[in-house]
Design a protein around this motif. Structure first.
Motif, PDB file in Angstrom:
ATOM      1  N   TRP A  11       6.963   4.466   4.630  1.00  0.00           N
ATOM      2  CA  TRP A  11       8.079   3.855   3.910  1.00  0.00           C
ATOM      3  C   TRP A  11       8.040   2.334   3.992  1.00  0.00           C
ATOM      4  O   TRP A  11       8.237   1.634   2.991  1.00  0.00           O
ATOM      5  N   TYR A  59       5.501   0.408   4.363  1.00  0.00           N
ATOM      6  CA  TYR A  59       4.449  -0.103   3.485  1.00  0.00           C
ATOM      7  C   TYR A  59       4.878  -0.021   2.023  1.00  0.00           C
ATOM      8  O   TYR A  59       4.559  -0.910   1.220  1.00  0.00           O
ATOM      9  N   SER A  60       5.608   1.035   1.671  1.00  0.00           N
ATOM     10  CA  SER A  60       6.061   1.142   0.281  1.00  0.00           C
ATOM     11  C   SER A  60       7.020   0.010  -0.067  1.00  0.00           C
ATOM     12  O   SER A  60       7.003  -0.501  -1.197  1.00  0.00           O
ATOM     13  N   THR A 108       6.587  -2.231  -3.545  1.00  0.00           N
ATOM     14  CA  THR A 108       7.437  -1.962  -4.697  1.00  0.00           C
ATOM     15  C   THR A 108       8.847  -2.457  -4.405  1.00  0.00           C
ATOM     16  O   THR A 108       9.112  -3.051  -3.356  1.00  0.00           O
ATOM     17  N   ALA A 119      11.493   2.146  -3.554  1.00  0.00           N
ATOM     18  CA  ALA A 119      11.020   2.637  -2.260  1.00  0.00           C
ATOM     19  C   ALA A 119      12.038   3.566  -1.616  1.00  0.00           C
ATOM     20  O   ALA A 119      11.675   4.593  -1.031  1.00  0.00           O
ATOM     21  N   THR A 179      11.841   7.926  -1.741  1.00  0.00           N
ATOM     22  CA  THR A 179      11.803   8.520  -0.404  1.00  0.00           C
ATOM     23  C   THR A 179      12.868   9.597  -0.258  1.00  0.00           C
ATOM     24  O   THR A 179      12.655  10.606   0.409  1.00  0.00           O
ATOM     25  N   GLY A 207       3.124   1.473  -4.139  1.00  0.00           N
ATOM     26  CA  GLY A 207       4.367   1.556  -3.378  1.00  0.00           C
ATOM     27  C   GLY A 207       5.148   2.812  -3.698  1.00  0.00           C
ATOM     28  O   GLY A 207       5.691   3.475  -2.802  1.00  0.00           O
ATOM     29  N   ASP A 208       5.209   3.164  -4.986  1.00  0.00           N
ATOM     30  CA  ASP A 208       5.922   4.383  -5.384  1.00  0.00           C
ATOM     31  C   ASP A 208       5.242   5.634  -4.818  1.00  0.00           C
ATOM     32  O   ASP A 208       5.913   6.584  -4.386  1.00  0.00           O
ATOM     33  N   LEU A 221       3.442   5.821  -2.056  1.00  0.00           N
ATOM     34  CA  LEU A 221       3.733   5.871  -0.619  1.00  0.00           C
ATOM     35  C   LEU A 221       5.156   6.368  -0.375  1.00  0.00           C
ATOM     36  O   LEU A 221       5.403   7.130   0.572  1.00  0.00           O
ATOM     37  N   ALA A 222       6.091   5.943  -1.209  1.00  0.00           N
ATOM     38  CA  ALA A 222       7.478   6.383  -1.057  1.00  0.00           C
ATOM     39  C   ALA A 222       7.606   7.881  -1.301  1.00  0.00           C
ATOM     40  O   ALA A 222       8.355   8.585  -0.603  1.00  0.00           O
ATOM     41  N   THR A 265       6.452   9.642   1.667  1.00  0.00           N
ATOM     42  CA  THR A 265       7.457   9.531   2.723  1.00  0.00           C
ATOM     43  C   THR A 265       8.485  10.644   2.629  1.00  0.00           C
ATOM     44  O   THR A 265       9.003  11.114   3.653  1.00  0.00           O
TER      45      THR A 265
END
Length: 294
Positions: free
Chosen positions: A85, A87-88, A92, A97, A101, A154-155, A157-158, A161
């Protein structure tokens, strides 16, 4: 326990859960202000929270007791949750983010149905779908104009998460069946802190904040963790995991508003509409769960 007492206890747990979710909405703002690596910021968050949680456990539960396997599992999930999270948030917008999540209800409801035999009512499933649709609308509302150095990454990674956050919710819910909230939070923090520190070192991050403002941000995250996640953990001992996971969709709405006010990440018409739909889904989920309980 009478019906009136049960309703009063449920109302109290719901109020604490809403307050906890609103407090956690401050987290992405503090992560942005902390001038250290993403995983390192997660480490400082739980490191500063542990002494407070230990003191609270001593007062409420006469000590931290022995480790609970579900609390330790929650700590593992929470370390992954924070790492992905944070990192996201760097790649973004705060709104994207946090909203993506919190698509956790889909995972939590499905897992609770499959593994815990908690079959959701049809109205509850509709409420989850509505809340998630609102969250999705908030995420895509900006289109190609989304802020951040790499919004697609970023999206992604979210979204990842959300899986870790779902596992965290289910593990906390299982641990709360036999262990007090402060003990659960303490041992989950003990488990997550070294994992986050190892990740920060392995990724070559800046470990220590460079400024007084950065230190203030990570200390604030520690206090917020105790107040916000502690409230959520306490409420999870009194509410179904699926219900609680929908209520915390209040968190991205708070985060999006703060991102707008502090970082000029303005909400467009579609995002504002998405926030309203998500909140309506939260209210509808509570009506559905009360009907199911009755």
């Amino acid at each position: 326990m009478t019906d009136g007492t049960a309703a009063r206890d449920r109302g109290q747990a719901l109020a604490v859960l809403v307050a906890g979710a609103a407090i956690i909405g401050l987290a992405p703002i503090l992560v942005r202000l902390a001038d250290a690596g993403p995983a390192a910021v997660g480490f400082w968050r739980v490191a500063f929270a542990m002494p407070l949680l230990g003191l609270m456990a001593l007062r409420a539960d006469r000590g931290v007791g022995s480790p609970n396997r579900f609390a330790l599992l929650a700590g593992l999930a929470f370390a992954c949750d924070l790492g992905f999270w944070h990192y996201s948030i760097h790649f973004t917008s705060v709104a994207n983010a946090t909203v993506l999540t919190n698509l956790t209800p889909v995972v939590v409801t499905a897992a609770a149905w499959i593994f815990l035999k908690q079959r959701p009512a049809k109205l509850f499933v509709a409420a989850v779908a509505l809340a998630v649709a609102g969250a999705w609308l908030m995420a895509v509302g900006r289109g190609a104009h989304a802020p951040g150095s790499n919004p697609p990454l970023g999206d992604a990674l979210a979204l990842t998460t959300a899986l870790w956050y779902a596992l965290y919710f289910l593990a906390i819910s299982a641990a709360r069946r036999s262990v007090g909230a402060t003990r659960v939070m303490f041992w989950s923090s003990v488990a997550s802190a070294p994992l986050l520190l190892v990740a920060a070192v392995a990724l070559g991050e800046r470990i220590f904040p460079a400024t007084a403002g950065g230190w203030a941000a990570v200390i604030g995250l520690g206090v917020m963790h105790v107040a916000g996640q502690g409230s959520i953990a306490w409420a999870l001992g009194r509410l179904p995991a699926a219900t609680a996971s929908v209520v915390v969709l209040i968190q991205p709405v708070v985060a999006a508003l703060l991102g707008w006010l502090l970082f000029s990440e303005a909400l467009g018409p579609l995002q504002a509409l998405g926030g309203a739909i998500a909140l309506f889904g939260v209210v509808l989920s509570q009506a559905a769960s009360r009907k199911s309980a009755a």
